[in-house]
Design a protein around this motif. Structure first.
Motif, PDB file in Angstrom:
ATOM      1  N   ILE A  31      -9.734  58.053  43.618  1.00  0.00           N
ATOM      2  CA  ILE A  31     -11.012  58.386  44.593  1.00  0.00           C
ATOM      3  C   ILE A  31     -12.030  58.929  44.207  1.00  0.00           C
ATOM      4  O   ILE A  31     -12.012  59.869  43.393  1.00  0.00           O
ATOM      5  CB  ILE A  31      -9.987  59.488  45.500  1.00  0.00           C
ATOM      6  CG1 ILE A  31      -8.603  58.865  46.119  1.00  0.00           C
ATOM      7  CG2 ILE A  31     -10.794  59.755  46.646  1.00  0.00           C
ATOM      8  CD1 ILE A  31      -8.694  57.832  47.054  1.00  0.00           C
ATOM      9  N   SER A  32     -13.248  58.150  44.754  1.00  0.00           N
ATOM     10  CA  SER A  32     -14.604  58.805  44.301  1.00  0.00           C
ATOM     11  C   SER A  32     -14.650  60.278  44.947  1.00  0.00           C
ATOM     12  O   SER A  32     -15.476  61.145  44.553  1.00  0.00           O
ATOM     13  CB  SER A  32     -15.610  57.842  44.905  1.00  0.00           C
ATOM     14  OG  SER A  32     -15.740  57.708  46.158  1.00  0.00           O
ATOM     15  N   HIS A  33     -14.391  60.751  46.238  1.00  0.00           N
ATOM     16  CA  HIS A  33     -14.695  61.859  46.897  1.00  0.00           C
ATOM     17  C   HIS A  33     -13.862  61.879  48.205  1.00  0.00           C
ATOM     18  O   HIS A  33     -13.351  61.042  48.693  1.00  0.00           O
ATOM     19  CB  HIS A  33     -16.125  62.114  47.111  1.00  0.00           C
ATOM     20  CG  HIS A  33     -17.013  60.855  47.955  1.00  0.00           C
ATOM     21  ND1 HIS A  33     -16.804  59.676  47.913  1.00  0.00           N
ATOM     22  CD2 HIS A  33     -17.283  61.348  49.177  1.00  0.00           C
ATOM     23  CE1 HIS A  33     -17.605  59.072  49.022  1.00  0.00           C
ATOM     24  NE2 HIS A  33     -17.727  59.892  49.807  1.00  0.00           N
ATOM     25  N   GLY A  34     -14.212  63.025  48.634  1.00  0.00           N
ATOM     26  CA  GLY A  34     -13.094  63.374  49.912  1.00  0.00           C
ATOM     27  C   GLY A  34     -13.495  63.016  51.256  1.00  0.00           C
ATOM     28  O   GLY A  34     -12.805  63.286  52.277  1.00  0.00           O
ATOM     29  N   CYS A  48      -8.418  61.976  41.219  1.00  0.00           N
ATOM     30  CA  CYS A  48      -9.633  62.364  41.602  1.00  0.00           C
ATOM     31  C   CYS A  48     -10.140  63.451  40.717  1.00  0.00           C
ATOM     32  O   CYS A  48      -9.503  63.689  39.809  1.00  0.00           O
ATOM     33  CB  CYS A  48      -9.726  62.612  43.058  1.00  0.00           C
ATOM     34  SG  CYS A  48      -9.192  64.451  43.342  1.00  0.00           S
ATOM     35  N   THR A  49     -11.485  63.748  40.730  1.00  0.00           N
ATOM     36  CA  THR A  49     -12.012  64.841  40.010  1.00  0.00           C
ATOM     37  C   THR A  49     -11.412  66.301  40.249  1.00  0.00           C
ATOM     38  O   THR A  49     -10.995  66.401  41.531  1.00  0.00           O
ATOM     39  CB  THR A  49     -13.602  64.957  40.186  1.00  0.00           C
ATOM     40  OG1 THR A  49     -13.676  65.366  41.524  1.00  0.00           O
ATOM     41  CG2 THR A  49     -14.258  63.784  40.105  1.00  0.00           C
ATOM     42  N   THR A  50     -11.374  67.149  39.201  1.00  0.00           N
ATOM     43  CA  THR A  50     -11.067  68.469  39.423  1.00  0.00           C
ATOM     44  C   THR A  50     -11.560  69.184  40.518  1.00  0.00           C
ATOM     45  O   THR A  50     -11.065  69.667  41.437  1.00  0.00           O
ATOM     46  CB  THR A  50     -11.033  69.004  38.270  1.00  0.00           C
ATOM     47  OG1 THR A  50     -10.809  68.410  37.247  1.00  0.00           O
ATOM     48  CG2 THR A  50     -10.168  70.656  38.255  1.00  0.00           C
ATOM     49  N   SER A  51     -12.868  69.002  40.614  1.00  0.00           N
ATOM     50  CA  SER A  51     -13.628  69.823  41.707  1.00  0.00           C
ATOM     51  C   SER A  51     -13.467  69.046  43.331  1.00  0.00           C
ATOM     52  O   SER A  51     -13.692  69.707  44.173  1.00  0.00           O
ATOM     53  CB  SER A  51     -15.099  70.017  41.420  1.00  0.00           C
ATOM     54  OG  SER A  51     -15.528  68.761  41.044  1.00  0.00           O
ATOM     55  N   ALA A  52     -13.002  67.823  43.324  1.00  0.00           N
ATOM     56  CA  ALA A  52     -13.148  67.241  44.669  1.00  0.00           C
ATOM     57  C   ALA A  52     -11.555  67.432  45.037  1.00  0.00           C
ATOM     58  O   ALA A  52     -11.121  67.433  46.283  1.00  0.00           O
ATOM     59  CB  ALA A  52     -13.270  65.691  44.458  1.00  0.00           C
ATOM     60  N   ALA A  53     -10.666  67.783  44.370  1.00  0.00           N
ATOM     61  CA  ALA A  53      -9.294  67.920  44.577  1.00  0.00           C
ATOM     62  C   ALA A  53      -8.788  68.889  45.675  1.00  0.00           C
ATOM     63  O   ALA A  53      -8.103  68.437  46.623  1.00  0.00           O
ATOM     64  CB  ALA A  53      -8.324  68.265  43.296  1.00  0.00           C
TER      65      ALA A  53
END
Ligand SMILES: [Zn+2]
Length: 329
Positions: A31-34, A48-53
């Motif tokens: 997933i690229s973003h939320g 997904c990225t740690t900060s988007a999770a």
């Protein structure tokens, strides 16, 4: 595309058996973003990225979610995947896919201007770049964000001196944080609709500091609200949640406000052109920086941008996807 194929479920990498931002439930989703058109419910596992999770978990509930920091690499059946900042919203990533020397980058949504809050966009060299084109027309040219924030602050002051509350409508994930962090501290207090406050809470809980906000509540008076600015999601515009506080002025903050008639269609008093997507120049710069020979253009003005790129000598084609866009017209 070689490494990826377009399927009814979304962009698929057969070699690794994973999908990128699938629009239907699948086994493995990267997933690229939320935003809702990229992070959809129902898949068996997510990466997904740690900060988007945190926001993705907040929105999709109890999902099987693995995270990876920007720049880290994950190998699946010989295919290497990594995330690189897309500068769109907090945690948003471009997804780099490489296999046997072939490199493909899926942009997700992106902007190359540094908003001072999202991780700044990083260009990634590749052979094939899959770019969004939400604002892929030459008419879209963003004004410097400092000037836009000055306009917003002046508008709020002017409303206050004329006895009107100021309400800014902005998407709850991304734009609301950008407004909050981009406005001068003295423009506050910053009041929020509960939908916005809920997202801010998720972000604060992941250890990211944001300006103080006060959720609009019954104990507040008109005088309180008149002193600052209210930030609300577009969906709140036609509800009566602010009625009891008296006369107000409504501003919409969106890239679409660059379109003639958009403010009127949104029934707003003022439109501010501020986008979390690249403008025409930004798209062209981003594409050129990748050095890609092949460009696939998704979501937005796909035909126009791909034809323009073809004229510049690139192998460019529109790519049919189901991304719907996160900015409200
Ligand atoms: Zn988005």
């Amino acid at each position: 595309m070689g490494l990826l194929v377009n399927t009814a479920f979304g962009l698929y990498c057969p070699q690794a058996d994973v999908y990128l931002d699938p629009w239907k439930p699948v086994n493995k989703a990267i997933i690229s973003h939320g935003h809702a058109d990229h992070a959809r419910w129902g898949s068996v596992s997510y990466l997904c990225t740690t900060s988007a999770a945190p926001v993705i978990k907040y929105r999709l509930g109890d999902i099987n979610l693995e995270t990876m920091a920007f720049g880290e690499e994950k190998r699946i059946n010989g295919v290497s995947f990594s995330f690189h900042p897309a500068g769109h919203i907090l945690g948003s990533a471009q997804i780099r896919v490489s296999y046997k020397g072939e490199v493909l980058v899926f942009s997700g949504d992106y902007k190359i201007i540094n908003d001072g809050f999202s991780e700044p966009f990083e260009s990634v060299k590749c052979h094939t770049f899959i770019t969004e084109s939400t604002f892929g027309l030459p008419i879209y040219h963003w004004t410097d964000q400092k000037i836009v924030f000055n306009e917003i602050e002046e508008w709020c002051l002017n409303n206050k001196s004329n006895g009107y509350l100021s309400v800014l409508y902005a998407y709850s994930l991304g734009k609301a944080q950008r407004i909050l962090q981009g406005m001068a501290e003295c423009a506050g207090p910053f009041y929020t609709h509960n939908t916005i406050e809920a997202v801010l809470k998720v972000i604060r809980n992941q250890g990211i500091s944001l300006k103080n906000t006060i959720q609009v509540n019954e104990n507040l008076t008109r005088a309180d609200l008149l002193n600052g600015v209210i930030i609300a999601p577009p969906a709140a515009q036609n509800s009566n949640w602010l009625n009891k506080f008296g006369p107000l002025r409504q501003g919409v903050v969106s890239g679409w406000m660059a379109l003639r008639g958009a403010r009127r269609r949104r029934n707003a008093d003022k439109g501010f052109v501020l986008s979390d997507h690249a403008d025409w120049e930004g798209l062209n710069d981003a594409i050129a920086m990748t050095g890609a020979e092949n460009v696939l253009v998704t979501h937005g003005y796909t035909d126009i941008l791909s034809r323009w790129l073809q004229e510049k000598g690139l192998n460019a084609l529109p790519l049919e996807t189901n991304f719907e866009g996160d900015e409200v017209l």
